[in-house]
Design a protein around this motif. Sequence first.
Motif, PDB file in Angstrom:
ATOM      1  N   THR A   1      -0.858 -31.273  -8.978  1.00  0.00           N
ATOM      2  CA  THR A   1      -0.795 -31.880 -10.480  1.00  0.00           C
ATOM      3  C   THR A   1      -2.052 -32.383 -10.677  1.00  0.00           C
ATOM      4  O   THR A   1      -2.561 -32.251 -12.024  1.00  0.00           O
ATOM      5  CB  THR A   1       0.171 -33.109 -10.187  1.00  0.00           C
ATOM      6  N   HIS A   2      -3.006 -32.749  -9.907  1.00  0.00           N
ATOM      7  CA  HIS A   2      -4.425 -33.151 -10.182  1.00  0.00           C
ATOM      8  C   HIS A   2      -5.214 -31.879 -10.778  1.00  0.00           C
ATOM      9  O   HIS A   2      -5.919 -31.869 -11.816  1.00  0.00           O
ATOM     10  CB  HIS A   2      -5.011 -33.689  -8.863  1.00  0.00           C
ATOM     11  N   THR A   3      -5.142 -30.811 -10.064  1.00  0.00           N
ATOM     12  CA  THR A   3      -5.941 -29.473 -10.478  1.00  0.00           C
ATOM     13  C   THR A   3      -5.303 -29.151 -11.825  1.00  0.00           C
ATOM     14  O   THR A   3      -6.131 -28.590 -12.556  1.00  0.00           O
ATOM     15  CB  THR A   3      -5.647 -28.462  -9.385  1.00  0.00           C
ATOM     16  N   ALA A   4      -4.076 -29.298 -12.029  1.00  0.00           N
ATOM     17  CA  ALA A   4      -3.337 -28.840 -13.548  1.00  0.00           C
ATOM     18  C   ALA A   4      -4.055 -29.665 -14.498  1.00  0.00           C
ATOM     19  O   ALA A   4      -4.149 -29.437 -15.416  1.00  0.00           O
ATOM     20  CB  ALA A   4      -1.949 -29.181 -13.311  1.00  0.00           C
TER      21      ALA A   4
ATOM     22  N   PHE B   1      -8.249 -35.391 -21.993  1.00  0.00           N
ATOM     23  CA  PHE B   1      -7.167 -35.913 -20.947  1.00  0.00           C
ATOM     24  C   PHE B   1      -6.030 -34.978 -20.875  1.00  0.00           C
ATOM     25  O   PHE B   1      -6.061 -34.179 -22.105  1.00  0.00           O
ATOM     26  CB  PHE B   1      -6.773 -37.224 -21.123  1.00  0.00           C
ATOM     27  N   ALA B   2      -4.968 -34.994 -20.085  1.00  0.00           N
ATOM     28  CA  ALA B   2      -3.840 -34.048 -20.143  1.00  0.00           C
ATOM     29  C   ALA B   2      -2.705 -35.328 -20.028  1.00  0.00           C
ATOM     30  O   ALA B   2      -2.874 -35.927 -18.956  1.00  0.00           O
ATOM     31  CB  ALA B   2      -3.768 -33.187 -18.963  1.00  0.00           C
ATOM     32  N   ASP B   3      -1.650 -35.175 -20.784  1.00  0.00           N
ATOM     33  CA  ASP B   3      -0.529 -36.116 -20.550  1.00  0.00           C
ATOM     34  C   ASP B   3       0.650 -35.387 -19.477  1.00  0.00           C
ATOM     35  O   ASP B   3       0.236 -34.422 -19.223  1.00  0.00           O
ATOM     36  CB  ASP B   3       0.236 -36.403 -21.759  1.00  0.00           C
ATOM     37  N   GLU B   4       1.553 -36.163 -19.015  1.00  0.00           N
ATOM     38  CA  GLU B   4       2.205 -35.629 -18.109  1.00  0.00           C
ATOM     39  C   GLU B   4       3.030 -34.298 -18.514  1.00  0.00           C
ATOM     40  O   GLU B   4       3.282 -33.446 -17.731  1.00  0.00           O
ATOM     41  CB  GLU B   4       3.532 -36.547 -17.777  1.00  0.00           C
ATOM     42  N   LYS B   5       3.501 -34.291 -19.879  1.00  0.00           N
ATOM     43  CA  LYS B   5       4.087 -32.919 -20.224  1.00  0.00           C
ATOM     44  C   LYS B   5       3.156 -32.023 -20.177  1.00  0.00           C
ATOM     45  O   LYS B   5       3.483 -30.846 -19.528  1.00  0.00           O
ATOM     46  CB  LYS B   5       4.301 -33.063 -21.701  1.00  0.00           C
ATOM     47  N   GLU B   6       1.793 -32.105 -20.554  1.00  0.00           N
ATOM     48  CA  GLU B   6       0.950 -31.054 -20.590  1.00  0.00           C
ATOM     49  C   GLU B   6       0.595 -30.592 -19.129  1.00  0.00           C
ATOM     50  O   GLU B   6       0.301 -29.471 -18.837  1.00  0.00           O
ATOM     51  CB  GLU B   6      -0.334 -31.285 -21.212  1.00  0.00           C
ATOM     52  N   THR B   7       0.504 -31.332 -18.243  1.00  0.00           N
ATOM     53  CA  THR B   7       0.051 -31.169 -16.782  1.00  0.00           C
ATOM     54  C   THR B   7       1.282 -30.175 -16.177  1.00  0.00           C
ATOM     55  O   THR B   7       0.996 -29.329 -15.525  1.00  0.00           O
ATOM     56  CB  THR B   7       0.124 -32.514 -16.113  1.00  0.00           C
ATOM     57  N   ALA B   8       2.635 -30.725 -16.330  1.00  0.00           N
ATOM     58  CA  ALA B   8       3.633 -29.981 -16.039  1.00  0.00           C
ATOM     59  C   ALA B   8       3.728 -28.332 -16.461  1.00  0.00           C
ATOM     60  O   ALA B   8       3.575 -27.406 -15.837  1.00  0.00           O
ATOM     61  CB  ALA B   8       4.844 -30.491 -16.314  1.00  0.00           C
TER      62      ALA B   8
END
Length: 496
Positions: free
Chosen positions: A398-401, A375-382
């Motif tokens: 964001t989903h692709t990220a 999984f990726a958290d919000e910070k990692e996604t951004a």
Amino acid sequence: MSELMYGSTRGNGGKVTASQAILKGLAEDGGLYVPEKLPKLSVSFEELAGLSYQETAYVVMKQFLTDFTEEELRSCIARAYDDKFDTEEIVPIKEAAGVYYLELFHGATIAFKDMALSILPHLMVTAAKKNQVRNEIVVLTATSGDTGKAALAGFADVPGTRIIVFYPKDGVSPIQEKQMVTQKGKNTFVVGIHGNFDDAQNGVKKIFRDKELSEELKEHGFQFSSANSINIGRLVPQVVYYAYAYGQLLKKGAVSSGEEINVTVPTGNFGNILAAYYAKLLGVPIGKLICASNENKVLYDFFNTGAYDRNRKFILTSSPSMDILISSNLERLVYKIAGDDAVKDASLMKELSEKGRYEITDEMRKELADFYGAFADEKETAAEIKNLYEKTGYVIDTHTAVASCVYGKYRAETGDGKKALIASTASPYKFTRSVMKAIDEKYNDMEDFALVDVLSQISGVPVPPAIEEIRTAPVLHKTVCEASAMKDIVKQFLEI
Ligand SMILES: *Cc1c(COP(=O)(O)O)cnc(C)c1O
């Protein structure tokens, strides 16, 4: 060729044809329809590389939907994959930072749900004709944001159908909501509910199970069906683009014939990644299936511990279409790894509904070797959005990220250097605010549509018509209700 029949993952409800399974959506025992046997691709990889998207759709779908005639299938495909898509390739592949992004968002509503929902109405109307159904079909859908609009766009003004969409009032992006509540079409109805996506989905499931209501409907010439990703009429069209992507990579010379690729899918309800798994079983050379979750990481925990546990806090993230704690389509995988054991599957699903938790056996876990969950958290996604943009100029949503970040983790952890395909599930324009904020905090002060224009400037990608349209479109749907009132709302809309 003998007919491929479908049965319920929970064992009761008999065998039905593909067209009947599409009409019913969910099996009567609450299970999901699965093919009795998974078919194999009937063409070579070299042949695949020479096929258009529409031709690929035909060679893949005919293996699953065996009771449709060639003419019926080809006509459904032609009506679905036409100039509603803004590119002839339908799903172009973009390379960035050595990874292949399969852009599944070139349809009417700029998210991957269009891939299946632009064909489902045609499959359904054809299936109704084949089965002498005279009732009007009422499509009932719960959405975490993208399904709703894609289903509305697919079914709007299709004769013989009505569509009702429920979405979590505070759980979708402003653009997602605006896309839905501006939907035209006399047969469309959009309702916000106080609650999250799981509440909406459970409400819909309850309405489907309501025998009394179903009788009432029949008396008035209606019957329910589902456009949710549990319908095999959605699952099967999603298998197509994995076969097509492989053919295109082969055509480009990015892979040699038969060379395995790894596929990473940003996952919510487990529909898209299950389609990739079916593609692998069909014979498409796929190595690992990398299941990417956001902070609602139920699936990550499942793949890593063998326990599925929805008893946790529901988190609203910047990838709302993956904010899901019950991944309905996982049941099809559970059934498969139990050795097609419906009794086992039914007992696990009973535990899930009663205790919100179940645990698979060690034997079943061994069958999950093709999957990897992270999984990726919000910070990692951004950070993923920002880094990829700064490195390559390519802007992802964001989903692709989430998927792109998770793939990076997989690669770092395993060293597996196989070619990588990432399912790119939404246009960055659908989640402009989160995307722009990830690139630079300063954009957070700007207004939604001003951000759209900046995104166009920095990415060099023109603003899609789907976004232009809603800038000024009037709001046509204003109903909001409690989850407990969903049944009454349905009756109201149908005037019964
Ligand atoms: C629906 C959706 C997903 C999740 O797909 P599932 O098939 O539910 O796993 C991911 N990204 C986007 C943009 C979506 O709309």
